[in-house]
Motif scaffolding. Structure first.
Motif, PDB file in Angstrom:
ATOM      1  N   ARG A   1       0.805  -1.222   0.000  1.00 28.65           N
ATOM      2  CA  ARG A   1       0.000   0.000   0.000  1.00 28.65           C
ATOM      3  C   ARG A   1       0.833   1.264   0.000  1.00 28.65           C
ATOM      4  O   ARG A   1       0.305   2.365   0.256  1.00 28.65           O
ATOM      5  N   THR A   2       2.133   1.152  -0.298  1.00 24.80           N
ATOM      6  CA  THR A   2       3.015   2.319  -0.267  1.00 24.80           C
ATOM      7  C   THR A   2       4.019   2.247  -1.408  1.00 24.80           C
ATOM      8  O   THR A   2       4.711   1.234  -1.575  1.00 24.80           O
ATOM      9  N   VAL A   3       4.130   3.321  -2.180  1.00 26.96           N
ATOM     10  CA  VAL A   3       5.040   3.383  -3.318  1.00 26.96           C
ATOM     11  C   VAL A   3       5.765   4.723  -3.300  1.00 26.96           C
ATOM     12  O   VAL A   3       5.147   5.773  -3.059  1.00 26.96           O
ATOM     13  N   LEU A   4       7.073   4.678  -3.542  1.00 25.07           N
ATOM     14  CA  LEU A   4       7.853   5.899  -3.755  1.00 25.07           C
ATOM     15  C   LEU A   4       7.964   6.118  -5.258  1.00 25.07           C
ATOM     16  O   LEU A   4       8.426   5.234  -5.992  1.00 25.07           O
ATOM     17  N   VAL A   5       7.517   7.287  -5.726  1.00 22.63           N
ATOM     18  CA  VAL A   5       7.582   7.639  -7.145  1.00 22.63           C
ATOM     19  C   VAL A   5       8.797   8.545  -7.335  1.00 22.63           C
ATOM     20  O   VAL A   5       8.882   9.624  -6.723  1.00 22.63           O
ATOM     21  N   LEU A   6       9.743   8.124  -8.165  1.00 21.51           N
ATOM     22  CA  LEU A   6      11.018   8.812  -8.279  1.00 21.51           C
ATOM     23  C   LEU A   6      10.953   9.998  -9.235  1.00 21.51           C
ATOM     24  O   LEU A   6      10.369   9.915 -10.331  1.00 21.51           O
ATOM     25  N   GLY A   7      11.570  11.088  -8.828  1.00 20.97           N
ATOM     26  CA  GLY A   7      11.686  12.268  -9.661  1.00 20.97           C
ATOM     27  C   GLY A   7      12.972  12.239 -10.464  1.00 20.97           C
ATOM     28  O   GLY A   7      13.447  11.174 -10.877  1.00 20.97           O
ATOM     29  N   ARG A   8      13.586  13.404 -10.649  1.00 22.56           N
ATOM     30  CA  ARG A   8      14.850  13.472 -11.381  1.00 22.56           C
ATOM     31  C   ARG A   8      15.586  14.754 -11.011  1.00 22.56           C
ATOM     32  O   ARG A   8      15.037  15.661 -10.378  1.00 22.56           O
TER      33      ARG A   8
END
Length: 372
Positions: A13-20
């Motif tokens: 139920r938890t996701v880290l969405v990566l930037g740049r």
């Protein structure tokens, strides 16, 4: 090798969405990492980054952590790399016909409404290091962050809610809780005036956002003491087992347990080493020319191995001015951006009262009527 929008699953139920990272030379804006989490029936987005590609990644992550029947978007601070897709709160809620909430720090509202003025104010202090005049450079930087939709129909400030005392282990914070206490927004206000950090209780994630962007804050509204205080407090949460996974706005990784503590201690050690180096660069006692100090400060950063998000000459110069201010120096009255800085003169208050500092008896250490 990571790419914009990559997803790192923390649990189901938890996701880290990566930037740049920022690449100004190639017109590429930086994008802050975001967290997507489900707390009970509530979808929680911690920051929304910027760009349509990142928006699509957020939607993918939202589908992955479902099902949910409420939407809660939490903005950690008002910088454009964290707020561009905030209207996603409305979009997700409208599609499913569910309620939505969006909260932002009140002290960052001005920069969210008028980012050009905010960035111009930061750049005008270091005109000698900037490639363009401050207003033009600010407009150029802000133009990279598109589309920019920092507000939703449901946007409110955190400060419209009653402030709470939040007890976590032996630590005390002030802030606000959501989802029956499963989501904790803790005031930090170091990286910029309104900054908050977020603790997701059930999965043990502590999202530092941009409070960990190196040893010294760069923006004009940064507060070095608050940065260092929150780093120490967060390290304590990990040592006590109150937090298990550290994430932030610009590091494309998860840090767990002892590794998180070591990372936070390292940032604090860098801060103290850099302050010592800055003190050595101002030890002559005379006025300090900012451009010359910034060049030596940048060299000290290299020698110490001190970095941060988006290292470049402009941000390093901004950090250098903040370092001078932390050491007690102030700019001398002048129109030029590179006018010297110096320590304010210390004047003993004038008084004819023999019982107060300033008279000869008090300065000698003698009480009235005594000799030494």
């Amino acid at each position: 090798m990571t790419a914009l929008g990559d997803l790192i699953g923390i649990d189901d139920r938890t996701v880290l969405v990566l930037g740049r990272e920022l690449d100004f030379a190639h017109d590429q804006p930086d994008v802050g990492n975001a967290l997507v989490h489900r707390a009970g029936d509530t979808l929680v987005l911690v920051d929304t980054g910027v760009t349509t590609a990142f928006r699509a990644a957020l939607r993918t992550a939202a589908d992955r952590v479902g099902p949910w029947s409420r939407v809660l978007v939490l903005t950690t601070h008002g910088h454009p790399d964290h707020v561009g897709n905030n209207d996603l709160a409305d979009e997700l809620a409208d599609e499913l016909g569910v309620p939505a909430e969006h909260y932002v720090p009140a002290r960052d509202l001005d920069q969210m409404r008028d980012p050009d003025s905010y960035w111009a104010r930061s750049f005008e202090r270091i005109a000698w290091a900037a490639p363009l005049p401050a207003p033009a450079l600010a407009a150029r930087v802000v133009s990279l962050f598109t589309p920019m939709r920092p507000f939703a129909a449901t946007t409110r400030t955190y400060e419209e809610r009653p402030l709470e005392l939040i007890r976590t282990g032996s630590h005390r914070f002030t802030g606000w809780t959501f989802a029956d206490g499963a989501v904790r927004v803790l005031r930090s206000q170091g990286h910029c005036a309104g900054h908050v950090i977020v603790h997701l209780r059930d999965c043990g994630v502590l999202h530092l956002s941009d409070e960990g962007n190196g040893a010294c804050g760069a923006m004009y509204d940064a507060d070095q003491l608050k940065i260092q205080t929150v780093l120490g407090a967060v390290a304590g949460l990990f040592e006590e087992g109150e937090a298990a996974i550290l994430t932030d706005g610009h590091t494309f990784a998860l840090r767990r347990g002892a590794e998180a503590v070591s990372h936070l201690d390292g940032l604090l050690e860098q801060a103290t080493a850099l302050q010592e180096a800055a003190l050595g660069l101002t030890g002559g006692g005379g006025p300090i020319v900012p451009s010359a100090f910034a060049a030596r400060y940048a060299q000290a950063m290299t020698e110490l191995g001190v970095g941060g998000a988006n290292p470049n000459p402009v941000f390093t110069a901004m950090m250098a001015l903040n370092a001078l201010g932390e050491l007690g120096l102030r700019p001398e009255p002048a129109a030029e951006a590179d006018a010297p800085w110096s320590r304010p003169a210390l004047h003993r208050p004038h008084s004819t009262d023999p019982h107060r500092p300033g008279d000869s008896g008090a300065e000698s250490g003698a009480a009235p009527g005594e000799t030494v």
